[in-house]
Motif scaffolding. Structure first.
Motif, short mmCIF file in Angstrom:
data_model
loop_
_atom_site.label_atom_id
_atom_site.label_comp_id
_atom_site.label_asym_id
_atom_site.label_seq_id
_atom_site.Cartn_x
_atom_site.Cartn_y
_atom_site.Cartn_z
N ASP A 469 0.82 -1.21 0.00
CA ASP A 469 0.00 0.00 0.00
C ASP A 469 0.86 1.27 0.00
N ALA A 470 0.22 2.43 0.06
CA ALA A 470 0.93 3.70 -0.01
C ALA A 470 1.83 3.94 1.19
N ALA A 471 1.55 3.25 2.29
CA ALA A 471 2.39 3.40 3.49
C ALA A 471 3.55 2.42 3.49
N GLY A 472 3.66 1.59 2.44
CA GLY A 472 4.76 0.66 2.33
C GLY A 472 4.54 -0.68 2.99
N GLY A 535 -2.63 -0.61 6.09
CA GLY A 535 -2.26 -2.02 6.04
C GLY A 535 -3.51 -2.86 5.91
N PRO A 536 -3.38 -4.17 6.00
CA PRO A 536 -4.56 -5.03 5.91
C PRO A 536 -5.55 -4.68 7.02
N PRO A 537 -6.78 -4.38 6.69
CA PRO A 537 -7.73 -3.94 7.71
C PRO A 537 -8.16 -5.09 8.62
N THR A 538 -8.34 -4.78 9.88
CA THR A 538 -8.92 -5.74 10.81
C THR A 538 -10.43 -5.72 10.64
N PRO A 539 -11.09 -6.86 10.46
CA PRO A 539 -12.54 -6.86 10.31
C PRO A 539 -13.21 -6.14 11.47
N PRO A 540 -14.11 -5.21 11.21
CA PRO A 540 -14.77 -4.48 12.29
C PRO A 540 -15.57 -5.41 13.19
N GLU A 541 -15.61 -5.07 14.46
CA GLU A 541 -16.44 -5.83 15.38
C GLU A 541 -17.90 -5.48 15.15
N PRO A 542 -18.83 -6.43 15.40
CA PRO A 542 -20.25 -6.11 15.28
C PRO A 542 -20.62 -4.95 16.20
N THR A 543 -21.49 -4.10 15.72
CA THR A 543 -21.94 -2.95 16.50
C THR A 543 -23.45 -2.99 16.62
N PRO A 544 -24.02 -2.28 17.60
CA PRO A 544 -25.48 -2.28 17.74
C PRO A 544 -26.15 -1.80 16.47
N ALA A 545 -27.32 -2.35 16.19
CA ALA A 545 -28.02 -2.03 14.95
C ALA A 545 -28.60 -0.62 15.01
N HIS A 546 -28.32 0.17 14.02
CA HIS A 546 -28.94 1.46 13.86
C HIS A 546 -28.68 1.92 12.43
N HIS A 547 -29.38 2.95 12.01
CA HIS A 547 -29.23 3.42 10.64
C HIS A 547 -28.03 4.34 10.51
N HIS A 548 -27.29 4.15 9.44
CA HIS A 548 -26.19 5.05 9.10
C HIS A 548 -26.49 5.62 7.72
N ASP A 549 -26.00 6.80 7.48
CA ASP A 549 -26.18 7.40 6.16
C ASP A 549 -25.13 6.91 5.18
N GLN A 550 -24.08 6.29 5.69
CA GLN A 550 -22.98 5.94 4.81
C GLN A 550 -22.56 4.49 5.05
N ALA A 551 -22.30 3.79 3.97
CA ALA A 551 -21.81 2.42 4.07
C ALA A 551 -20.31 2.44 4.37
N ILE A 556 -7.78 1.98 -0.52
CA ILE A 556 -6.40 1.51 -0.52
C ILE A 556 -5.75 1.91 -1.84
N VAL A 557 -4.70 2.71 -1.75
CA VAL A 557 -3.90 3.06 -2.93
C VAL A 557 -2.77 2.04 -3.02
N ILE A 558 -2.65 1.40 -4.16
CA ILE A 558 -1.64 0.36 -4.37
C ILE A 558 -0.36 1.00 -4.91
N ARG A 559 0.73 0.89 -4.15
CA ARG A 559 2.01 1.41 -4.62
C ARG A 559 2.74 0.36 -5.47
N HIS A 560 2.77 -0.87 -4.98
CA HIS A 560 3.41 -1.97 -5.70
C HIS A 560 2.44 -3.14 -5.77
N ALA A 561 2.50 -3.89 -6.85
CA ALA A 561 1.63 -5.05 -7.02
C ALA A 561 2.42 -6.16 -7.70
N SER A 562 2.09 -7.38 -7.35
CA SER A 562 2.76 -8.52 -7.97
C SER A 562 2.42 -8.58 -9.46
N ALA A 563 3.19 -9.36 -10.20
CA ALA A 563 2.90 -9.52 -11.63
C ALA A 563 1.51 -10.09 -11.82
#
Length: 649
Positions: A469-472, A535-551, A556-563
């Motif tokens: 990623d962009a942070a190396g 870096g690789p994100p840790t899966p978020p823990e479940p949170t109480p149910a409520h409405h959010h305006d945003q998903a 992730i900006v990729i700096r280097h990628a395998s062939a």
């Protein structure tokens, strides 16, 4: 006199059935913070090994749900086939086309895990996530309106209960009560009119599994209720230490019925027979087909012992226990609709398969994985409920294609002797099934790749790859996808990945949790200003149910990628759905908020699949268009039976 009823607190989702389908969806919703109740009319989880093949795509899903290590530990690879003629051991062969894992696909062959064990692992995961199953509870009726569903639940004692739910999920099998109450018909045909007995048996000399650290004698499933088709345990005279058991052990050793082979007797005049060692256990699955279509197999323990002795080189006394037994006639059928208002049909309630090729359980898991994130978007993030129409749009054609595949495999007899049947290859792995052409698959590249090219398309499964990623920090894409969020990958400035050791598929420790970015933040952000991942994100823990305006969205900006990554992904921007499929491919990140707004507003009723993005007609990638049509013909057909053993599972 009318039965008294009590009203209880409402829930977001009512899941009817605690098989692999219901438990998988319950786990997915629990980690997303969506309240759900799971009811099961039986007293226990299903006790049999019936659906024992876990396909590579399903293993990827199980990794995401947090049960991948348990599935790996409790299972094993399929054994080679061994053909017999009476007591004479003949040739061996492999019914699978096996392949080594590679960077894009960590799993490349079918993994054997008895269904009862898969259910136990899912159930334990559900309890870890705070969920539960209400056993001995059945749905007796419901009515729905514009705002929800009122369902009536009954138990052996106490008053009936009325519960209000936003949505009801039919995960209650091929004889689904929920589907019957909706009035939706199943169209299909008989794949094979000849009955098959299937039983899980413990043989006198089957002790080699005890050395497997995954094997746990304390975890053996006890017989369930008659409703589940249990056959009961063997009597004490056939148990370990008895004279008959000792004799059976000697005869078993002499007959060389080992646990390294799937044993097949295909020349018996009364029908073909198979004994398959079940990975991670000390039991075998016994399959016996009958040549007379009018036969009603006797599933009592004594009858199973006698039949096994008649069909194989073993004496009846070699059977220490019959843990479960049932009979079935292979059939292929599919519901005419998968969504009926606020009711959704999943798994066997929506499509019934021949067991050949191990497609039934796996297609059911993919149903849940498709619907779970969409329910979250509607129930927690305020998306329009018409987004849920895409469940049927995407899954019904896939089910038809998979039904056609399992029917062809059954008629080709994958358990037939070497060279006489079909081999099960990568088409059973469900890695190439695609939602391309659907309303959620949007391609904004200019120019778009040719339709017959091998590049990734919106709707395809997003393959794994090694990136920096962009942070190396080096990570794998599957680590980045893990969790209930969208993932935005920017490959436009990616360079060759420097030589470095390949990181483990699932690191023991992850980097710090990722930030959740708003969908609208990309609107005011240029291509070079996208928030880099730490870096690789840790899966978020479940949170109480409520409405959010945003998903939840992960940039992730990729700096280097395998062939491999550069060959598959190229230099575009990819928005990966929470179920690991590509939603959007574009050259311009400003298209991302438009796509997420598309999800929030839902699917217009007048929009036909593929209408606004020039995608190909919606069929499974790599499949033959129309291959599944024969599986949904409404009239039953009698087909000729090829010689061989019962269909694989």
């Amino acid at each position: 006199m009318a039965q008294a009823t009590v009203e209880t607190a409402p829930t977001a989702v009512l899941i009817v059935g605690a098989g692999p389908t219901g438990l998988t969806l319950a786990c997915d919703l629990a980690r997303r913070g969506v309240p759900a109740r799971v009811i099961e009319q039986s007293a226990t989880l299903f006790p049999g090994a019936r659906g024992k093949g876990v396909q590579p795509r399903t293993r990827e899903v199980f990794d995401d749900l947090g049960i991948g290590p348990a599935i790996a530990r409790f299972g094993g690879p399929y054994p080679l086939m061994q053909r017999w003629r009476g007591r004479q051991r003949l040739e061996e062969w492999d019914m699978l086309d096996r392949a080594e894992p590679h960077e894009g696909s960590p799993y490349r062959e079918t993994w054997m895990v008895p269904q009862w064990r898969t259910q136990e692992v899912l159930y334990e995961r559900l309890r870890e996530l705070g969920g539960s199953v209400e056993f001995r509870t059945r749905l007796t009726g419901f009515h729905q309106d514009a705002h929800g569903v009122s369902a009536t639940l009954a138990r052996p004692s106490g008053p009936d209960e009325t519960v209000r739910a936003a949505y009801v999920i039919a995960a209650d099998g091929g004889r689904s009560t929920v589907r019957r109450l909706t009035g939706v018909a199943m169209s299909g045909h008989t794949v094979d009119p000849l009955p098959i007995l299937v039983a899980d048996v413990r043989l006198a000399a089957s002790h080699d599994a005890a050395s497997n650290p995954a094997f746990d004698t304390g975890g053996t499933v006890t017989p369930a209720s008659d409703e589940a088709g249990a056959a009961g345990s063997a009597d004490e005279t056939a148990g370990p230490g008895g004279a008959e058991a000792a004799e059976g052990s000697e005869r078993l050793t002499a007959a060389r019925i080992d646990r390294d082979h799937w044993h097949v007797w295909s020349e018996d005049q009364d029908g073909s027979t198979a004994l398959c060692p079940l990975a991670g256990t000390d039991t075998f699955q016994f399959l016996a087909q009958f040549d007379d279509p009018d036969t009603v197999p006797d599933t009592t323990p004594d009858a199973v012992r006698r039949l096994l002795a008649e069909r194989t080189s073993l004496p009846a006394s070699a059977v220490r226990e019959v843990l479960w037994a049932s009979e079935f006639r292979p059939r292929a059928a599919m519901a005419e609709r998968f969504r009926i208002g606020r009711v959704f049909l999943l798994g066997d309630a929506a499509h019934v398969h021949s067991p050949a090729g191990g497609q039934g359980l796996n297609t059911s898991v993919q149903d849940t994985y498709n619907l779970g994130w969409k329910l979250e978007q509607v129930l927690r993030h305020g998306a329009h409920e018409s987004l849920l129409d895409t469940y049927e749009e995407e899954r019904l054609p896939i089910a038809a294609e998979v039904l056609g595949l399992s029917t062809r495999l059954h008629r080709g007899r994958p358990l037939d002797e070497a060279g006489g049947g079909v081999r099960m290859g990568s088409d059973t792995h469900q890695l190439t099934l695609s939602y391309a052409g659907g309303w959620l698959a949007v391609d904004r590249r200019a120019p778009r790749p040719a339709p017959d090219s091998d590049v990734l398309r919106p709707g395809d499964r997003a393959p794994n790859a090694r990136c920096v990623d962009a942070a190396g920090k080096e990570f794998t894409l599957f680590d980045a996808f893990q969790g209930p969020h969208f993932t935005l990958l920017d490959f436009r400035t990616a360079h060759d990945l420097p030589d470095a050791p390949t990181p483990p598929d699932r690191p023991a420790t992850q980097s710090e949790p990722s930030e959740t970015a708003s969908p609208t933040s990309a609107t005011a952000t240029s291509a070079t200003a996208l928030t880099p991942a730490a870096g690789p994100p840790t899966p978020p823990e479940p949170t109480p149910a409520h409405h959010h305006d945003q998903a939840p969205l992960r940039h992730i900006v990729i700096r280097h990628a395998s062939a491999h990554a550069q060959q598959r992904y190229g230099n575009a921007v990819f928005l990966i759905r929470p179920d690991g499929y590509i939603g959007l491919i574009t050259d311009d990140p400003s298209d991302v908020p438009d796509y997420l707004t598309r999800i929030r507003r839902g699917r217009p009723a007048t929009t036909a699949p593929g209408a606004d993005h020039g995608a190909a007609p919606h069929v499974a990638r790599g499949a033959t268009p129309g291959a599944g049509r024969d599986a949904t013909v409404g009239t039953d057909r009698t087909v000729e039976r090829a010689s061989g053993a019962p269909a694989s599972r």
